[in-house]
Structure formats: C-alpha cells, structure tokens
Motif scaffolding. Structure first.
Motif, PDB file in Angstrom:
ATOM      1  N   MET A 153      50.131  38.930  34.094  1.00  0.00           N
ATOM      2  CA  MET A 153      49.594  39.223  35.417  1.00  0.00           C
ATOM      3  C   MET A 153      50.593  38.771  36.480  1.00  0.00           C
ATOM      4  SD  MET A 153      46.045  37.943  37.218  1.00  0.00           S
ATOM      5  CE  MET A 153      45.045  38.505  35.881  1.00  0.00           C
ATOM      6  N   SER A 154      50.787  39.605  37.471  1.00  0.00           N
ATOM      7  CA  SER A 154      51.738  39.299  38.525  1.00  0.00           C
ATOM      8  C   SER A 154      51.154  38.328  39.531  1.00  0.00           C
ATOM      9  CB  SER A 154      52.124  40.579  39.259  1.00  0.00           C
ATOM     10  OG  SER A 154      52.663  41.506  38.375  1.00  0.00           O
ATOM     11  N   SER A 155      51.992  37.416  40.023  1.00  0.00           N
ATOM     12  CA  SER A 155      51.519  36.527  41.074  1.00  0.00           C
ATOM     13  C   SER A 155      51.502  37.297  42.380  1.00  0.00           C
ATOM     14  CB  SER A 155      52.431  35.309  41.190  1.00  0.00           C
ATOM     15  OG  SER A 155      53.641  35.666  41.802  1.00  0.00           O
ATOM     16  N   GLN A 156      50.612  36.891  43.283  1.00  0.00           N
ATOM     17  CA  GLN A 156      50.483  37.585  44.551  1.00  0.00           C
ATOM     18  C   GLN A 156      51.797  37.594  45.320  1.00  0.00           C
ATOM     19  OE1 GLN A 156      46.863  37.651  47.092  1.00  0.00           O
ATOM     20  NE2 GLN A 156      48.113  36.411  48.467  1.00  0.00           N
ATOM     21  N   SER A 157      52.512  36.467  45.325  1.00  0.00           N
ATOM     22  CA  SER A 157      53.752  36.409  46.099  1.00  0.00           C
ATOM     23  C   SER A 157      54.816  37.356  45.551  1.00  0.00           C
ATOM     24  CB  SER A 157      54.286  34.982  46.182  1.00  0.00           C
ATOM     25  OG  SER A 157      54.497  34.466  44.892  1.00  0.00           O
ATOM     26  N   SER A 158      54.928  37.490  44.231  1.00  0.00           N
ATOM     27  CA  SER A 158      55.925  38.419  43.683  1.00  0.00           C
ATOM     28  C   SER A 158      55.524  39.867  43.950  1.00  0.00           C
ATOM     29  CB  SER A 158      56.151  38.180  42.186  1.00  0.00           C
ATOM     30  OG  SER A 158      54.990  38.459  41.441  1.00  0.00           O
ATOM     31  N   VAL A 159      54.225  40.164  43.935  1.00  0.00           N
ATOM     32  CA  VAL A 159      53.751  41.516  44.255  1.00  0.00           C
ATOM     33  C   VAL A 159      54.038  41.838  45.722  1.00  0.00           C
ATOM     34  CG1 VAL A 159      51.688  42.978  44.494  1.00  0.00           C
ATOM     35  CG2 VAL A 159      52.008  41.594  42.438  1.00  0.00           C
ATOM     36  N   SER A 214      45.018  43.830  39.798  1.00  0.00           N
ATOM     37  CA  SER A 214      44.616  42.425  39.927  1.00  0.00           C
ATOM     38  C   SER A 214      44.579  41.959  41.383  1.00  0.00           C
ATOM     39  CB  SER A 214      45.560  41.528  39.127  1.00  0.00           C
ATOM     40  OG  SER A 214      46.891  41.659  39.590  1.00  0.00           O
ATOM     41  N   MET A 215      45.221  42.694  42.282  1.00  0.00           N
ATOM     42  CA  MET A 215      45.229  42.328  43.706  1.00  0.00           C
ATOM     43  C   MET A 215      44.000  42.886  44.448  1.00  0.00           C
ATOM     44  SD  MET A 215      47.918  40.491  44.064  1.00  0.00           S
ATOM     45  CE  MET A 215      48.281  39.983  42.389  1.00  0.00           C
TER      46      MET A 215
END
Length: 191
Positions: free
Chosen positions: A1-7, A165-166
């Motif tokens: 799962m991607s972190s919000q900051s990297s997305v 996921s966001m």
C-alpha cells in the motif's frame, strides 16, 4: 500500500507535466489536471468526450488561493466555500487571468470548491495551484459514487490513477452548486 505522501508526490509530478489524474475528492471521484494549463484542460475534455460548452470546476486549498486565481471573496462566498455542513461549489466571475482560458465558462465564470478532505488539501497545498475537478465518468454517463464504479476505459485514459486506498473520507455524492449573481445574491442551482 502506498503512503499518502508518496502518492501526493507522484500525483504532483504528473500534474506539473501537463498530465491528467483520476483522484478521490470530498464528494466523488474526479478526473483533473493543472487548472492553469490549457493543454492539460484540453486533454480532459477529450478523454471525457465532453463538449467545451460544459465548463468544469476547480478545487482550491483555501480562500487565499481562490483570491489569487479567481477573484476577491466577500463574506457570503467565504461562508459558502468554508461551510462544513456540505461541500459547496460556488460559481463566480473570474477576475484574474491565471486560469486556462478553455476552463472558463462562456459567461466568464468558474465553479470553485474548497475541499475539506485531507488528501485533497495536501495535494492542493503541495501542488500550489488549483486543480480541475470533474466527475470521473464519460460525458452523459452516471457519476461514480466510489472507485469500484469508475469505468475501466477512463482509468486507462488518464496519465495517473490515485490508488483506491486514498478514498477514505470521500463523500460519495455531488456537491451543492450555487451561483453568485451580479447583485451579490446567491442562486441555488443544485441542492
């Protein structure tokens, strides 16, 4: 799962290259681009098969961004844009020359919303400019209430798709739309 900051960083990197994005908002999933980039706006019209007479709205991070890119804001409009009871889009006259001209309605107005969703706020603050927001559907088709309802063809057409996921805190329904009249009164177009 991607972190919000990297997305967020990946999304901004697409926006600065005139790219189009599919992303969750405080209302429904939308497709968007840099609101100051006419070539990117043109790509949105094409991928949605949308007539240019149907204008699109922009998201701004705060009142300062609205005033910098759109127009000075009076108390009534400020209250509507910052209202916490329901996401509200305010259609108002454009007084600044900074937005893409193909984004502005024929009557010289633009729809503006300040989203309360954390993901959108962080994206707008990191990008530093307004982002176009139009429903993630082909013109004439129903607006998707969730990621699962987005047409696969539209997902393939954009340059970047924000991970599902966001989606947290996305409302699933359209915003109220009001229009600022020349006399300063407010006309409700969609409750």
């Amino acid at each position: 799962m991607s972190s919000q900051s990297s997305v967020i960083l990946e999304t901004v990197s697409v926006l600065v290259k005139s790219g189009t994005i599919l992303y969750p908002t405080d209302t429904i999933w939308g497709v968007g681009c840099d609101a100051t980039d006419a070539a990117a706006v043109e790509k949105l019209y094409a991928l949605k098969h949308r007539d240019h007479s149907k204008s699109m709205l922009i998201l701004c991070s705060d009142i300062n961004m609205v005033e910098r890119y759109v127009a000075p804001v009076g108390d009534k409009v400020r209250e509507l844009l910052l209202g916490r009871d329901r996401p509200t889009t305010v259609i108002m006259p454009l007084r600044r020359p900074l937005l893409a001209t193909n984004l502005v309605a024929a009557d010289g107005t633009i729809g503006v919303r300040i989203p309360q969703m954390d993901f959108c706020q962080l994206l707008l603050r990191t990008f530093g400019r307004p982002i176009v927001s139009t429903s993630a559907n082909l013109s004439g088709c129903p607006s998707p209430a969730s990621f699962a309802e987005i047409d696969n063809a539209l997902m393939r057409a954009v340059d970047y798709c924000v991970p599902q996921s966001m989606e947290a805190h996305s409302g699933g329904s359209s915003s109220r739309i009001v229009k600022l009249q020349p006399d300063g009164s407010i006309l409700v177009l969609r409750q």
